[in-house]
Design an enzyme around this catalytic site. Sequence first.
Site: not given
Ligand code: GAR
Length: 191
Positions: A15-16, A64, A90-92, A108
Amino acid sequence: MSRVKAAVFASGAGSNFQAMLDESDLACEIVLLICDRPGAAVIERARKHQIPVYQFDPKQYATKEAYERELVTVLKKARVEWIFLAGYMRIVGSYLLHAYQGKIVNIHPSLLPDFPGKDAITQAFAAKVDKTGVTIHFIDEGIDTGPIIAQQTVDMYPDDTIRSLTKRIQQVEHKLYPKIIKQLVQNEGEL
Ligand code: GAR
């Protein structure tokens, strides 16, 4: 003049990523989606917008660094200058970090340093805080520890469920991330 090129890394719903695509004035062009989960819904979103997708399965690589070497080759070939992590779970590692020093940004769903790692929204909900939020930060080798670029608070209400809280947090994410991306790209990494 061609716009600065960016890649988005995502593992899930996307969604982002969609919010970035929907922003007409992002100041950069998203030229690549990198996804570490074959079958993730975000892939379909990229296809609908004719954005090339590079899928990989980390389990197929010994280390990695092995897959990050391949990712950097793909990114450089596409002339990518910025990387935006959007639900990339995943950790970069140091190889990719050094190749894109100061040019990898993450979003985040908490007010870091509170609730880093996975399930940040569930962690905040369980802690019964009355405020949580969203953080956008540069990444380093830690888990959600890099320098903070922007934060926005989201209130938590007594009748909230994890679902309602998630929805409110994501509404904030979808506005804040495109806005910060635009500022970062235009100011070449300074805010
Ligand atoms: C988002 O809420 C983002 O902030 C979170 O995963 C979701 C992805 O949603 N990221 C983390 O938790 C990173 N540690 P999306 O796939 O709908 O964009």
